[in-house]
Design a protein around this motif. Structure first.
Motif, PDB file in Angstrom:
ATOM      1  N   THR A   1       0.840  -1.199   0.000  1.00 43.21           N
ATOM      2  CA  THR A   1       0.000   0.000   0.000  1.00 43.21           C
ATOM      3  C   THR A   1       0.874   1.248   0.000  1.00 43.21           C
ATOM      4  OG1 THR A   1      -1.655  -1.197   1.315  1.00 43.21           O
ATOM      5  CG2 THR A   1      -1.858   1.204   1.178  1.00 43.21           C
ATOM      6  N   TYR A   2       0.729   2.061  -1.026  1.00 41.76           N
ATOM      7  CA  TYR A   2       1.458   3.327  -1.069  1.00 41.76           C
ATOM      8  C   TYR A   2       0.922   4.265   0.009  1.00 41.76           C
ATOM      9  CZ  TYR A   2       3.605   2.151  -5.568  1.00 41.76           C
ATOM     10  OH  TYR A   2       4.335   1.567  -6.570  1.00 41.76           O
TER      11      TYR A   2
ATOM     12  N   PRO B   1      -1.749   8.313  -2.471  1.00 43.57           N
ATOM     13  CA  PRO B   1      -2.329   7.778  -3.707  1.00 43.57           C
ATOM     14  C   PRO B   1      -1.487   8.140  -4.917  1.00 43.57           C
ATOM     15  CG  PRO B   1      -3.996   8.881  -2.356  1.00 43.57           C
ATOM     16  CD  PRO B   1      -2.672   9.207  -1.741  1.00 43.57           C
ATOM     17  N   LEU B   2      -1.398   7.216  -5.870  1.00 43.93           N
ATOM     18  CA  LEU B   2      -0.698   7.481  -7.117  1.00 43.93           C
ATOM     19  C   LEU B   2      -1.527   8.417  -7.990  1.00 43.93           C
ATOM     20  CD1 LEU B   2       0.488   3.871  -8.038  1.00 43.93           C
ATOM     21  CD2 LEU B   2       1.790   5.650  -6.848  1.00 43.93           C
ATOM     22  N   THR B   3      -0.867   9.097  -8.873  1.00 41.66           N
ATOM     23  CA  THR B   3      -1.596   9.901  -9.845  1.00 41.66           C
ATOM     24  C   THR B   3      -2.442   8.979 -10.723  1.00 41.66           C
ATOM     25  OG1 THR B   3       0.153   9.776 -11.500  1.00 41.66           O
ATOM     26  CG2 THR B   3       0.280  11.567  -9.887  1.00 41.66           C
ATOM     27  N   THR B   4      -3.451   9.523 -11.353  1.00 44.10           N
ATOM     28  CA  THR B   4      -4.319   8.715 -12.221  1.00 44.10           C
ATOM     29  C   THR B   4      -3.517   8.019 -13.308  1.00 44.10           C
ATOM     30  OG1 THR B   4      -6.154  10.245 -11.826  1.00 44.10           O
ATOM     31  CG2 THR B   4      -6.313   8.794 -13.754  1.00 44.10           C
TER      32      THR B   4
ATOM     33  N   ARG C   1       5.486  -2.777  -6.398  1.00 46.81           N
ATOM     34  CA  ARG C   1       4.693  -3.466  -7.418  1.00 46.81           C
ATOM     35  C   ARG C   1       4.991  -4.954  -7.445  1.00 46.81           C
ATOM     36  NH1 ARG C   1       7.328  -2.101 -13.337  1.00 46.81           N
ATOM     37  NH2 ARG C   1       9.317  -3.095 -12.895  1.00 46.81           N
TER      38      ARG C   1
ATOM     39  N   ASP D   1      -1.233   5.308 -11.683  1.00 45.74           N
ATOM     40  CA  ASP D   1      -2.048   4.208 -11.182  1.00 45.74           C
ATOM     41  C   ASP D   1      -2.489   3.300 -12.335  1.00 45.74           C
ATOM     42  OD1 ASP D   1      -3.546   2.882  -9.004  1.00 45.74           O
ATOM     43  OD2 ASP D   1      -5.302   3.590 -10.109  1.00 45.74           O
TER      44      ASP D   1
ATOM     45  N   SER E   1       0.511   1.268 -13.499  1.00 46.11           N
ATOM     46  CA  SER E   1       0.841   0.210 -12.544  1.00 46.11           C
ATOM     47  C   SER E   1      -0.132  -0.958 -12.657  1.00 46.11           C
ATOM     48  CB  SER E   1       0.821   0.768 -11.117  1.00 46.11           C
ATOM     49  OG  SER E   1       1.799   1.760 -10.948  1.00 46.11           O
ATOM     50  N   LYS E   2      -1.406  -0.650 -12.841  1.00 51.46           N
ATOM     51  CA  LYS E   2      -2.404  -1.708 -12.974  1.00 51.46           C
ATOM     52  C   LYS E   2      -2.197  -2.505 -14.257  1.00 51.46           C
ATOM     53  CE  LYS E   2      -6.015   0.387 -10.119  1.00 51.46           C
ATOM     54  NZ  LYS E   2      -7.331   1.081 -10.093  1.00 51.46           N
TER      55      LYS E   2
END
Length: 418
Positions: free
Chosen positions: A153-154, A157-160, A264, A163, A166-167
C-alpha cells in the motif's frame, strides 16, 4: 494489544545502522519492523542508510550513481513510498578506500554520531530479531497481516496516470504466470538470485537443477521463474518482475522515476496468492523458493509460504563442516531467526538432498533445520554502540540493551530447535 511490547525496545530512541552495501535487500527487514511498530502505536526508530564514493575496483558503477549510492537510493525510495521518508534517510560515509564490512559499519556509525552525538546505534540486523520477538508475542499471522498490508500500500495515492500504468503492469505480469498453468495446476515460484554481494547464496548449481527436474516430473505442478537479471528471450516461463529499471516497459515517459519496483513486485506476489485458486476455492499458489536474500525474505514477512536455501559458514551445516562448533556469524543467525517466518534449509554438497527437502516442503512435512543456538547471539544482535572514548575499540564500549539480550537469545534457541 501493545501491552508489554515496549519491553522489546530500548528506553530511548535509537538509530539503525545500514552500512554501505552493493545490495538493498536489508531494507525489507527494517521497514517491516517500522510497519509493525507504527501499527502498534510504538515509537519509530531512525534508519540511516550509508553510501560512499567508492574508488575504481571496489564496487561496480551502475549508470550515473556509484553502486552504494544507487542501492541506498533504492532502499530509501521503498521506505518513502510506504510513508517512512522522515525515518529512513541516506547518510554519506567518509571512507578513503574500499574496506571490509566491519570498517563500513564503524564508519557509518561515526557518520551517525556526527549527525547526533547522543544517538543509540544498532546494527540493522537487530530488526530481524525484534520482528521475531514481536511475532512470538502477538502470533506470526497478526504480524504478517500488518506487513502484507503495509508492503503493498502506497502511503500517498498514485496519480491517475501512474495508477493506470501500474495496474496494466500488474495485469500483464499476473497473466504471464496464470497462462503458464493449466486451469487447476498448482504454481510454485522460483526466486532467482544472482548477486555479487553474498554470492555464496546465489541460486545456481546442481542442487537447483535437481529441484527443477523434480518439478518437471510432477504432473500437476508448474514452475514460474522470477529472474534476477537478463535472460535470452527464448527462456520460457520467466519474468523480470522483481528486477530494477523495468518501469519503462509499462510506464509512460516521465513516469519512470516514480515507479517503485519493490512495491509493485510485492503487490504481484500478494495477488498471485489471493487470486490463483481452483474451481472449488482452493489455493493454487504453492509458494516461493530460492536461496537466501532480502527479496525472498519480503514475501516471507507477508505470510507467503517460502523455502530458503542458505549457505551456512561453519558447523555441521556449513561449508567448513570440520568445525563442529555452533558459533554462527551474524548473517547465519539472521537466517536462523527468519525460520520464524519461512522454512530454512542448508545448502549441501549433495544435490539430491535439496530435491528431497523441496519435496518435503511441497508436501508440508519439512520440519526445518535442527541447529543449536549459542550465547553469542545476544552479542551479535543486541549491541548498542555509544561514542567510543579515545583509544578504545568500539567493541569494548558496546553495551547490551537492557532486557533484550536474554529474550532474544531465548527466542533464537526456540526457533532453531523446534
Amino acid at each position: 494489544m501493545t501491552n508489554n511490547l515496549d519491553m522489546f525496545l530500548p528506553d530511548d530512541t535509537f538509530t539503525f545502522n545500514h552500512p554501505p552495501l552493493n545490495s538493498s535487500g536489508d531494507i525489507y527487514h527494517t521497514v517491516a519492523l517500522l510497519l509493525v511498530l507504527k501499527h502498534l502505536g510504538l515509537p519509530l526508530p531512525k534508519v540511516r542508510v550509508g553510501y560512499f564514493d567508492v574508488p575504481d575496483g571496489c564496487f561496480k558503477t551502475e549508470g550515473k550513481l556509484k553502486a552504494t549510492e544507487l542501492h541506498a537510493t533504492r532502499a530509501t525510495s521503498f521506505a518513502s513510498a510506504l510513508g517512512f521518508d522522515a525515518q529512513v534517510q541516506m547518510i554519506k560515509v567518509n571512507l578513503p578506500r574500499c574496506v571490509r564490512i566491519n570498517s563500513r559499519l564503524k564508519a557509518t556509525r561515526e557518520a551517525i554520531f556526527r549527525e547526533d552525538s547522543s544517538a543509540k546505534v544498532l546494527d540493522q540486523k537487530v530488526s530481524t530479531g525484534l520482528l521475531a520477538l514481536i511475532a512470538d508475542h502477538l502470533g506470526s499471522t497478526a504480524v504478517t497481516d500488518i506487513i502484507r498490508t503495509g508492503f503493498t500500500t502506497y502511503a500517498s495515492p498514485l496519480t491517475t496516470q501512474l495508477d493506470a500504468a501500474s495496474k496494466r503492469w500488474l495485469d500483464d505480469e499476473y497473466e504471464k504466470v496464470r497462462k503458464h498453468a493449466a486451469p487447476d495446476a498448482q504454481i510454485v515460484i522460483f526466486h532467482e538470485r544472482l548477486a555479487d554481494n553474498q554470492n555464496q547464496n546465489n541460486s545456481t548449481g546442481r542442487a537447483f537443477d535437481a529441484i527443477r527436474k523434480k518439478i518437471k516430473a510432477l504432473a500437476n505442478v508448474r514452475q514460474f521463474t522470477f529472474r534476477a537479471g537478463p535472460a535470452p528471450t527464448s527462456w520460457p516461463n520467466s519474468s523480470r518482475s522483481r528486477a530494477y529499471g523495468d518501469c519503462d516497459e509499462t510506464c509512460s515517459k516521465g513516469l519512470t522515476e516514480h515507479c517503485v519496483h519493490q512495491v509493485r513486485y510485492l503487490q504481484l506476489l500478494a495477488r498471485l496468492k489471493r487470486e490463483l485458486i481452483t474451481h472449488d476455492g482452493g489455493s493454487r499458489f504453492l509458494g516461493i523458493y530460492g536461496s537466501s536474500s532480502g527479496t525472498l525474505d519480503a514475501p516471507s514477512f507477508m505470510g507467503l509460504r517460502a523455502l530458503s536455501f542458505h549457505q551456512f559458514a561453519d558447523g555441521p551445516h556449513g561449508r567448513n563442516e570440520s568445525r563442529r562448533d555452533t558459533v554462527r556469524n551474524a548473517q547465519d543467525q539472521r537466517e536462523a531467526l527468519m525460520s520464524c517466518f519461512k522454512s530454512v534449509a542448508a545448502k549441501t554438497q549433495r544435490h539430491k538432498d535439496a530435491a528431497d527437502i523441496f519435496a518435503q516442503w511441497m508436501a508440508g512435512s519439512y520440519e526445518g533445520l535442527k541447529l543449536v543456538a549459542t550465547p553469542s547471539v545476544d552479542r551479535v544482535y543486541t549491541q548498542v554502540h555509544t561514542r567510543p572514548r579515545k583509544g578504545r575499540r568500539s567493541r569494548e564500549v558496546a553495551k547490551d540493551i537492557a532486557g533484550i539480550d536474554k529474550k532474544l537469545c531465548t527466542l533464537l534457541r526456540r526457533c532453531l530447535t523446534r
